[in-house]
Scaffold this motif. Structure first.
Motif, short mmCIF file in Angstrom:
data_model
loop_
_atom_site.label_atom_id
_atom_site.label_comp_id
_atom_site.label_asym_id
_atom_site.label_seq_id
_atom_site.Cartn_x
_atom_site.Cartn_y
_atom_site.Cartn_z
N ASN A 139 0.67 -1.36 -0.15
CA ASN A 139 -0.03 -0.04 0.07
C ASN A 139 0.77 1.25 0.08
OD1 ASN A 139 -2.43 -1.32 0.19
ND2 ASN A 139 -2.06 -1.62 2.55
N LEU A 140 2.25 1.15 -0.21
CA LEU A 140 3.00 2.38 -0.14
C LEU A 140 2.60 3.13 -1.19
CD1 LEU A 140 6.41 0.77 0.80
CD2 LEU A 140 5.26 2.46 2.20
N ARG A 141 2.59 4.50 -1.00
CA ARG A 141 2.16 5.70 -1.84
C ARG A 141 3.15 6.54 -1.97
NH1 ARG A 141 -3.05 5.67 -3.57
NH2 ARG A 141 -4.59 4.24 -2.51
N ARG A 142 4.05 6.88 -0.95
CA ARG A 142 5.11 7.84 -0.95
C ARG A 142 6.39 7.14 -0.31
NH1 ARG A 142 3.33 13.09 1.50
NH2 ARG A 142 1.87 12.95 0.04
N LEU A 143 7.77 7.29 -1.04
CA LEU A 143 8.79 7.11 -0.25
C LEU A 143 9.78 8.24 -0.29
CD1 LEU A 143 9.38 3.56 -1.84
CD2 LEU A 143 8.77 4.05 0.58
N ASP A 144 10.44 8.73 0.57
CA ASP A 144 11.51 9.61 0.58
C ASP A 144 12.55 9.13 1.24
OD1 ASP A 144 12.79 12.17 0.90
OD2 ASP A 144 10.97 13.24 1.31
N PHE A 145 13.82 9.11 0.57
CA PHE A 145 14.94 8.94 1.06
C PHE A 145 15.98 9.86 0.90
CE2 PHE A 145 13.15 4.77 0.16
CZ PHE A 145 13.12 4.06 1.37
N THR A 146 15.75 11.24 0.90
CA THR A 146 16.45 12.44 0.50
C THR A 146 17.52 12.22 1.74
OG1 THR A 146 14.68 13.52 -0.13
CG2 THR A 146 16.55 14.63 0.66
N GLY A 147 18.76 12.73 1.30
CA GLY A 147 19.89 12.74 2.36
C GLY A 147 20.41 11.53 2.79
N ASN A 148 20.54 10.56 2.31
CA ASN A 148 21.08 9.08 2.57
C ASN A 148 22.38 8.90 1.60
OD1 ASN A 148 19.57 7.43 4.63
ND2 ASN A 148 17.93 8.66 3.24
N LEU A 149 22.90 7.68 1.81
CA LEU A 149 24.08 7.30 1.09
C LEU A 149 23.96 6.15 -0.16
CD1 LEU A 149 26.38 7.17 4.33
CD2 LEU A 149 26.18 9.05 2.72
N ILE A 150 22.70 6.18 -0.52
CA ILE A 150 22.31 5.29 -1.47
C ILE A 150 23.17 5.25 -2.73
CG2 ILE A 150 20.51 4.11 -2.62
CD1 ILE A 150 18.56 5.37 -0.69
N LYS A 151 23.78 4.11 -3.09
CA LYS A 151 24.59 3.85 -4.07
C LYS A 151 23.94 2.91 -5.02
CE LYS A 151 28.98 4.74 -1.96
NZ LYS A 151 30.36 4.29 -1.69
N ASP A 152 23.33 2.07 -4.65
CA ASP A 152 22.68 0.98 -5.24
C ASP A 152 21.26 0.56 -5.11
OD1 ASP A 152 22.62 -1.11 -7.14
OD2 ASP A 152 23.16 -2.65 -5.74
N ILE A 153 20.48 0.46 -6.26
CA ILE A 153 19.04 -0.04 -5.92
C ILE A 153 18.65 -1.13 -6.95
CG2 ILE A 153 16.68 0.78 -6.18
CD1 ILE A 153 17.78 3.65 -5.98
N GLU A 154 18.36 -2.26 -6.51
CA GLU A 154 18.05 -3.30 -7.24
C GLU A 154 16.91 -3.05 -8.23
OE1 GLU A 154 16.92 -6.67 -4.80
OE2 GLU A 154 18.93 -6.99 -4.03
N ASP A 155 16.90 -3.63 -9.53
CA ASP A 155 15.73 -3.22 -10.43
C ASP A 155 14.55 -3.65 -9.83
OD1 ASP A 155 17.03 -1.87 -12.34
OD2 ASP A 155 17.63 -3.24 -13.57
N SER A 156 14.26 -4.75 -9.15
CA SER A 156 12.92 -5.21 -8.65
C SER A 156 12.53 -4.62 -7.42
CB SER A 156 13.14 -6.63 -8.71
OG SER A 156 14.20 -7.21 -7.95
N THR A 157 13.28 -3.68 -6.98
CA THR A 157 12.94 -2.97 -5.84
C THR A 157 11.47 -2.49 -5.71
OG1 THR A 157 15.08 -2.36 -5.39
CG2 THR A 157 13.42 -1.00 -4.03
N PHE A 158 11.04 -1.82 -6.43
CA PHE A 158 9.81 -1.03 -6.55
C PHE A 158 8.62 -1.83 -7.62
CE2 PHE A 158 13.01 2.37 -6.23
CZ PHE A 158 13.06 2.50 -5.13
N SER A 159 8.95 -3.02 -7.94
CA SER A 159 8.10 -3.66 -8.98
C SER A 159 6.88 -4.07 -8.32
CB SER A 159 8.86 -4.87 -9.24
OG SER A 159 9.13 -5.95 -8.24
N LYS A 160 6.51 -4.23 -7.11
CA LYS A 160 5.37 -4.79 -6.63
C LYS A 160 4.55 -3.51 -5.86
CE LYS A 160 6.89 -9.48 -5.48
NZ LYS A 160 7.02 -10.51 -4.42
N LEU A 161 5.10 -2.36 -6.04
CA LEU A 161 4.38 -1.26 -5.54
C LEU A 161 3.60 -0.56 -6.49
CD1 LEU A 161 7.68 0.27 -3.32
CD2 LEU A 161 5.92 -1.40 -2.69
N SER A 162 2.29 -1.20 -6.44
CA SER A 162 1.43 -0.64 -7.66
C SER A 162 0.70 0.48 -7.30
CB SER A 162 0.42 -1.67 -8.08
OG SER A 162 -0.20 -2.29 -6.81
N LEU A 163 0.80 1.08 -5.95
CA LEU A 163 0.24 2.25 -5.67
C LEU A 163 1.11 3.66 -5.70
CD1 LEU A 163 -2.45 0.76 -3.11
CD2 LEU A 163 -2.71 1.42 -5.58
#
Length: 293
Positions: A139-163
């Motif tokens: 049910n996630l509608r908004r994700l905010d990761f501003t100001g982290n140290l993210i270098k890598d994101i798997e391609d399937s990370t958001f695949s199931k977040l249909s909303l």
């Protein structure tokens, strides 16, 4: 005989002799130290001593119990060590489907309540996002990761977040973009290290609801391909863009095509002279912001 008479007379007058009345001093002494009052005074002192002693004992017992309770609670609230994870809603703030994990020094996405709709995990030390992070949170509608140290994101990370509608990855260390869900209306990846080769040709093609795109302050050498018709705001300022084509925003083979939804395109801060590409903006209602000479 005379002696006997004297004794008899003495016996007759003795009952008639009355003791002298007590003086005022005597009365005061009796009042202060009379039997009843004296016992009452002693009882009163004894009661106060016992009461105060009992009260002190109870207070000491109460204080000891309070200290023990505080110790027990402090042990309970300490973060669990080793492989045990601290419950997210003790570490963060959970409120009506929103989880606020801002500036709590986490380095991974915490386990989220299944009913979560919004996650604010800004200004932490997260370095990677994976599909497992959101596998059971549909049910996630908004994700905010501003100001982290993210270098890598798997391609399937958001695949199931249909909303999912809004995704912010601003101010991280990304060099490429993952596959994005087609439901996005806002995508913010400004202030990263993204190069043009880090964005696939079809990354934005199917995002038919995307309205706001922020890719400024990166290392792009060109404008991303296949930008959707739904876009209203496009921020590409302060990259390394050196050229554009007639198909970047318009359609070279269709001179009657109008891109009427775009309200703002920012290209300032790039090493490109926009005046050298007059046919690239004929479909726009407003010229892009940037240098023309």
């Amino acid at each position: 005989m005379k002696t006997l008479k004297s004794i008899l007379l003495l016996l007759l007058f003795v009952p008639l002799i009355k003791p002298a009345p007590p003086t005022q001093q005597d009365l005061r002494t009796i009042s202060d130290y009379g039997t009843d009052n004296f016992e009452e005074t002693l009882y009163s002192h004894d009661y106060e001593d016992k009461y105060l002693d009992g009260k002190n004992i109870k207070e000491r017992e109460l204080n000891e119990k309070t200290l023990q309770l505080q110790k027990d609670e402090s042990v309970t609230l300490l973060p669990k060590k080793e492989n045990e994870e601290m419950p997210t809603c003790l570490l963060c703030v959970c409120l009506l489907g929103s989880v606020y994990c801002e500036e709590v020094d986490i380095d991974v996405v915490p386990p989220l309540p299944k009913e979560s709709s919004y996650l604010y995990a800004r200004f932490n030390r997260i370095t990677k996002l994976t599909a497992k992070d959101f596998a059971d949170i549909p049910n996630l509608r908004r994700l905010d990761f501003t100001g982290n140290l993210i270098k890598d994101i798997e391609d399937s990370t958001f695949s199931k977040l249909s909303l999912l509608e809004e995704l912010s990855l601003a101010d991280n260390q990304l060099m490429k973009l993952p596959v994005l869900p087609s439901t996005l209306t806002l995508f913010n990846a400004k202030d990263n290290k993204i190069k043009s080769r880090g964005i696939k040709a079809n990354t934005f093609k199917k995002l038919s609801n995307l309205t706001y795109l922020y890719l400024d302050h990166n290392e792009l050498e060109s404008v991303p391909l296949n930008l959707p018709e739904s876009l209203r705001v496009i921020h590409l300022q302060f990259n390394n863009i050196t050229s554009i084509t007639d198909d970047t925003f318009c359609k070279a083979n269709d001179t009657r095509y109008i891109r009427d939804r775009v309200e703002e395109i920012r290209l300032e801060g790039n090493p490109i002279i926009l005046g050298a590409y007059p046919n690239s903006f004929i479909c726009l209602k407003r010229l892009p912001i940037g240098a023309y000479i």
